[in-house]
Design a protein around this motif. Structure first.
Motif, PDB file in Angstrom:
ATOM      1  N   SER A  99       0.834  -1.195   0.000  1.00 56.99           N
ATOM      2  CA  SER A  99       0.000   0.000   0.000  1.00 56.99           C
ATOM      3  C   SER A  99       0.875   1.253   0.000  1.00 56.99           C
ATOM      4  O   SER A  99       2.017   1.231   0.470  1.00 56.99           O
ATOM      5  CB  SER A  99      -0.926  -0.008   1.221  1.00 56.99           C
ATOM      6  N   ASP A 100       0.332   2.352  -0.540  1.00 59.57           N
ATOM      7  CA  ASP A 100       1.101   3.594  -0.614  1.00 59.57           C
ATOM      8  C   ASP A 100       1.541   4.073   0.757  1.00 59.57           C
ATOM      9  O   ASP A 100       2.664   4.546   0.936  1.00 59.57           O
ATOM     10  CB  ASP A 100       0.262   4.698  -1.280  1.00 59.57           C
ATOM     11  N   GLU A 101       0.647   3.973   1.725  1.00 58.54           N
ATOM     12  CA  GLU A 101       0.935   4.452   3.069  1.00 58.54           C
ATOM     13  C   GLU A 101       0.877   3.293   4.067  1.00 58.54           C
ATOM     14  O   GLU A 101       0.119   2.348   3.876  1.00 58.54           O
ATOM     15  CB  GLU A 101      -0.081   5.524   3.489  1.00 58.54           C
ATOM     16  N   ASN A 228      -5.792   1.988  -2.154  1.00 61.33           N
ATOM     17  CA  ASN A 228      -5.150   3.294  -1.993  1.00 61.33           C
ATOM     18  C   ASN A 228      -6.139   4.434  -2.167  1.00 61.33           C
ATOM     19  O   ASN A 228      -6.125   5.415  -1.414  1.00 61.33           O
ATOM     20  CB  ASN A 228      -3.994   3.441  -2.990  1.00 61.33           C
TER      21      ASN A 228
END
Length: 248
Positions: A99-101, A228
């Motif tokens: 995941s991006d974060e 995301n």
């Protein structure tokens, strides 16, 4: 003809429902994920988080409770579509999208006996010669790369935190490690032995944990993109859900 139509419709609906299912690999790590002994199901703030996000994405999560080592194996070969809360490493990035974060950020810690003379960990010399209990398959923090004579004795299974705590109390290991500062305290509190231990943070960078999607899954790219988008749009915050759970 009418009979054929209804059979075809039923088949389409069945396939459509199946297509919305995603297989999520999870492992027990309190207070994020617990096993319900009554029905072998899972619960906890991490489960609540993923269930909410997947519902917003239009998917139904099917949870598979496994040891961490098997979660990683199944993520690699596509037997699960995704797993939650694992650290990003170069090896894992070869077979998973992340995941991006991060879903949460934690500080790795060692839990030792309350009678241990160490009150804080400033450097690797403070842990030299220690026998440390950990979780099989988990990534060891870089802090220990230069530590001398440190031996890790990892365990697996749903009760790994309890196993390590028991070994610590029995003097079979010098410390028990986890990637957060509260899992052993929570278990000790549950067993009524909290006064017998203390938890010390390990110096260095915080560890970021992500949702990972199997590159071997045909759904991976779509799931990653939707995940995301949904998380950013709705502000889902697993860290807060975990903190609220602990504070109950």
């Amino acid at each position: 003809m009418k009979k054929f139509f209804f059979l075809s419709l039923a088949l389409i609906l069945s396939l459509s429902a199946y297509a919305r299912e995603v297989t999520v690999g999870v492992f027990v790590h309190a207070p994020h994920v617990y096993k319900n002994e009554a029905d072998d199901g899972v619960y906890g703030p991490a489960i609540d988080y993923v269930s909410q996000v997947m519902a917003e994405m239009g998917y139904v999560p099917v949870y598979r409770l496994l040891p961490l080592s098997r979660v990683l194996l199944y993520l690699k070969d596509g037997q699960i579509d995704l797993c939650l809360e694992i650290a990003k490493t170069p090896e894992r990035e070869e077979y998973a999208y992340f995941s991006d974060e991060p879903v949460y950020v934690m500080v790795p810690s060692l839990t030792v006996l309350a009678t241990n003379k160490i009150d804080r960990i400033d450097g690797v010399d403070d842990v030299s010669g220690m026998k440390i209990g950990f979780l099989s398959g988990a990534a060891i923090p870089p802090f220990f790369d230069s530590a001398k004579s440190v031996a890790f004795e990892s365990v697996s299974g749903d009760s790994w935190i309890r196993q390590n705590l028991a070994r610590l109390l029995a003097g079979r290991i010098d410390a028990a490690m986890d990637m957060n500062a509260y899992s052993y305290r929570e278990e000790a509190k549950r067993l009524g032995v909290e006064s017998k231990i203390k938890t010390l943070k390990i110096p260095g960078e915080e560890t970021r944990f992500y949702v990972a999607f199997s590159k071997a899954s045909t759904k991976a790219v779509t799931l990653l993109e939707r995940y995301n988008t949904v998380v950013k749009a709705n502000g889902y915050d697993e860290q807060k859900m975990i903190e609220d759970f602990i504070a109950r």
